[in-house]
Design an enzyme around this catalytic site. Structure first.
Site, PDB file in Angstrom:
ATOM      1  N   ASP A  32       0.827  -1.208   0.000  1.00 51.77           N
ATOM      2  CA  ASP A  32       0.000   0.000   0.000  1.00 51.77           C
ATOM      3  C   ASP A  32       0.866   1.265   0.000  1.00 51.77           C
ATOM      4  O   ASP A  32       0.665   2.165   0.826  1.00 51.77           O
ATOM      5  CB  ASP A  32      -0.948   0.012   1.218  1.00 51.77           C
ATOM      6  CG  ASP A  32      -1.730  -1.287   1.351  1.00 51.77           C
ATOM      7  OD1 ASP A  32      -2.131  -1.848   0.322  1.00 51.77           O
ATOM      8  OD2 ASP A  32      -1.946  -1.739   2.499  1.00 51.77           O
ATOM      9  N   GLU A 189     -11.264   0.364  -3.810  1.00 48.32           N
ATOM     10  CA  GLU A 189     -10.551   0.836  -2.617  1.00 48.32           C
ATOM     11  C   GLU A 189      -9.308   1.592  -3.042  1.00 48.32           C
ATOM     12  O   GLU A 189      -9.082   1.822  -4.227  1.00 48.32           O
ATOM     13  CB  GLU A 189     -10.186  -0.351  -1.716  1.00 48.32           C
ATOM     14  CG  GLU A 189      -9.302  -1.390  -2.398  1.00 48.32           C
ATOM     15  CD  GLU A 189      -9.111  -2.665  -1.583  1.00 48.32           C
ATOM     16  OE1 GLU A 189      -9.775  -2.836  -0.549  1.00 48.32           O
ATOM     17  OE2 GLU A 189      -8.298  -3.502  -2.011  1.00 48.32           O
TER      18      GLU A 189
HETATM   19  C1  6LW Z   1      -5.781  -2.136   1.993  1.00 47.84           C
HETATM   20  C2  6LW Z   1      -6.437  -2.213   0.693  1.00 47.84           C
HETATM   21  C3  6LW Z   1      -5.610  -3.253   0.126  1.00 47.84           C
HETATM   22  O1  6LW Z   1      -6.363  -1.348   2.940  1.00 47.84           O
HETATM   23  O2  6LW Z   1      -5.417  -4.184   1.072  1.00 47.84           O
HETATM   24  O3  6LW Z   1      -4.293  -3.972  -1.584  1.00 47.84           O
HETATM   25  C4  6LW Z   1      -5.794  -3.592   2.286  1.00 47.84           C
HETATM   26  N1  6LW Z   1      -5.064  -3.151  -1.006  1.00 47.84           N
HETATM   27  O4  6LW Z   1      -6.430  -1.082  -0.081  1.00 47.84           O
HETATM   28  C5  6LW Z   1      -4.818  -3.969   3.315  1.00 47.84           C
HETATM   29  O5  6LW Z   1      -3.519  -3.624   2.885  1.00 47.84           O
END
Ligand code: 6LW
Length: 513
Positions: A32, A189
């Protein structure tokens, strides 16, 4: 500065061996990534989950070579990770930005009711402020962006958005849904919002952080939309390919020293047979970006990349040995959930790291542990441990339920493996009283040495004999310390622990192979 339309990045420049650089640019469990630029300097933060201190912070001059300069959440008052929190809860994805003379970091602590937190600093190496809580942002992956009139927009997983006063943590006005990515795709996300040229660009991840992971984009003329999806989404995914870098997603955009654009993102390197096991966690990669008709196009992402057209600024690799002669631990050393002053000391026995047991083994969520990320597919770890009247040694851990230990105490050395609910002592060796040299060697298979059930790597745990040979007590399949087996969001961490009494370590070597 309107970079839209900047040319493709090709060719090499000063200081790049063979005119190339190597991906990942931050190897090992560094997921991240969020990156910001201040003049000639770049700063990067990533997730840390159940480890303390939290949110490692790195500096670079060239986007390729990174050195850790601190951790954002490095005081107990900033970060509570309670003993009953599950592994892979805790500190999720941060966003790091520089605005109005200060660094801003927004992040989620999924444990202890911490929720969304904002910290600020004038020096990114620290100290960072105590966190301001943001109760009005009820979702992971918060982003901060400021518009020309100074309004701060917080955009988070969903994809949702609310205006925010980041000084007080108070949200302003309603939460609005902005976009949910491709119809039917799971987990929109990791949003990041940028003003570039005449548009606001909304970069997101979708498809989940596993093999389906992808990066998509939308744009609007106002930060609050309406958003128009890009014509070529996803702009990056390696799903369904044989490429060595998989799970590509969760990205942040940044401009290089020449004004070209780049993406920093997470990916994994699965090894072994099928379905592939990744053991180093989600790592940070760098890929070039060009602009076509006002939309970003991501260039090839591979382990060996053409050098960018600016000078390299290499940083010295960390020394193989930490001899524990300093009066503080380097920021790369992490502990599980907490590291209260009463469980560790560099002063009690000068030149040694003394650990005092809490939990009775690496199975315990409060194990006294000081370790670092495994960053290389093959590596060699050594320590000298003096268990005194106690027990302690080396552990490679994915979490409490997945770890391999080599422990000294009571006149012997033993190797213990914990895989899910199975826990077994695999070997013991009598040793005399006093300090013992323990070692772990991680060996990735040679390329081409493949069969469908092939392990991703082998771990050899043993004792250094006085004649210098390594006496292997157990050789273990690495797949059981992989994310595909253990689950979760982290990666391997290797280090020292105390399981009983006070245990001292003279030095710790970590050597890439
Ligand atoms: C993070 C989300 C993700 O919050 O995994 O790969 C989660 N992305 O955006 C945990 O790292």
């Amino acid at each position: 500065m309107n970079p839209v339309g900047a040319d493709a990045v090709t060719g090499g420049a000063d200081g790049w061996p063979d005119g190339t650089f190597t991906n990942p640019v931050l190897a090992g469990f560094h997921p991240d990534p969020s990156v910001c630029r201040v003049g000639d300097d770049y700063y990067l933060a990533c997730s840390s989950f159940e480890y303390f201190p939290g949110v490692p912070l790195f500096h670079s001059r060239d986007l390729v070579h990174w050195a850790q300069i601190g951790n954002v959440l490095d005081r107990p008052g900033q970060l509570t990770l309670p003993v009953d929190m599950p592994s892979s809860a805790g500190v999720y994805a941060p966003t790091l930005r520089h605005h109005d003379g200060r660094f801003w970091l927004i992040v989620t602590n999924c444990a202890d009711g911490g929720g969304t937190l904002v910290c600020t600093a004038t020096d990114p190496a620290g100290p960072w402020s105590d966190p301001v809580r943001v109760p009005g942002v009820d979702g992971i992956d918060p982003d901060l962006a400021w518009d020309a009139d100074g309004t701060c927009w917080c955009t988070y997983a969903g994809i949702a958005q609310v205006r925010l006063d980041p000084e007080t943590g108070r949200t302003v006005g309603p939460v609005r849904r902005l976009w949910s990515g491709a119809p039917g795709a799971q987990a929109p996300e990791a949003p990041h919002l940028y003003r570039i040229g005449d548009h606001w660009y909304l970069l997101i991840a979708e498809g989940g952080t596993e093999r389906g992971h992808a990066v998509s984009i939308a744009r609007a003329t106002r930060p609050d939309g309406p958003y128009e999806p890009g014509p070529a989404n996803p702009i990056l995914t390696h799903r369904g390919t044989h490429r060595p870098i998989q799970n590509t997603g969760h990205a942040d955009l940044v401009q290089g020293p020449d004004g070209s654009w780049w993406l920093m993102l997470l990916g994994v390197r699965p090894g072994g047979g099928t379905p592939g096991w990744h053991v180093l966690g989600r790592e940070t990669f760098l890929a070039p970006v060009t602009w076509v008709d006002g939309w970003p196009v991501v260039g090839d992402l591979a382990p060996v990349m053409p050098a960018p057209p600016w000078a390299a600024h290499p940083v010295p690799p960390p020394p193989v040995r930490d001899d524990f002669d300093a009066d503080r631990l380097h920021p790369r050393w992490v502990s599980v959930r907490s590291r209260p002053a009463e469980v560790w000391s560099l002063a009690e026995r000068p030149g040694w790291l003394t650990l005092r047991a809490r939990g009775a083994s690496p199975d315990a969520p409060d194990v006294t542990f000081v370790g670092r990320r495994q960053q290389h597919p093959s590596c060699r770890v050594r320590t000298v441990v003096d268990p005194g009247d106690g027990h302690g040694g080396l552990v490679v851990r994915l979490d409490e339920r997945h770890h391999y230990d080599i422990e000294a105490g009571g006149g012997e050395v033993r190797v213990v493996a914990r895989i899910g609910s199975v826990r077994s002592t695999l070997a013991t060796r009598p040793v005399g009283a006093g300090p013992v040299r323990l070692g772990i060697e991680v060996v990735a298979p040679a390329p081409g040495d493949w069969h469908p059930a092939k392990e991703p790597d082998l771990l050899r745990l043993g004792v250094d004999r006085p004649d210098g040979t390594f006496d292997v007590l157990a050789e273990l399949d690495g797949r059981y310390l992989s994310t595909e087996v253990a689950g979760g969001f982290t990666g391997r961490v290797v280090g020292m622990y105390a399981a009983r009494g006070a245990v001292a370590f003279d030095w710790f070597d970590y050597e890439p192979r």
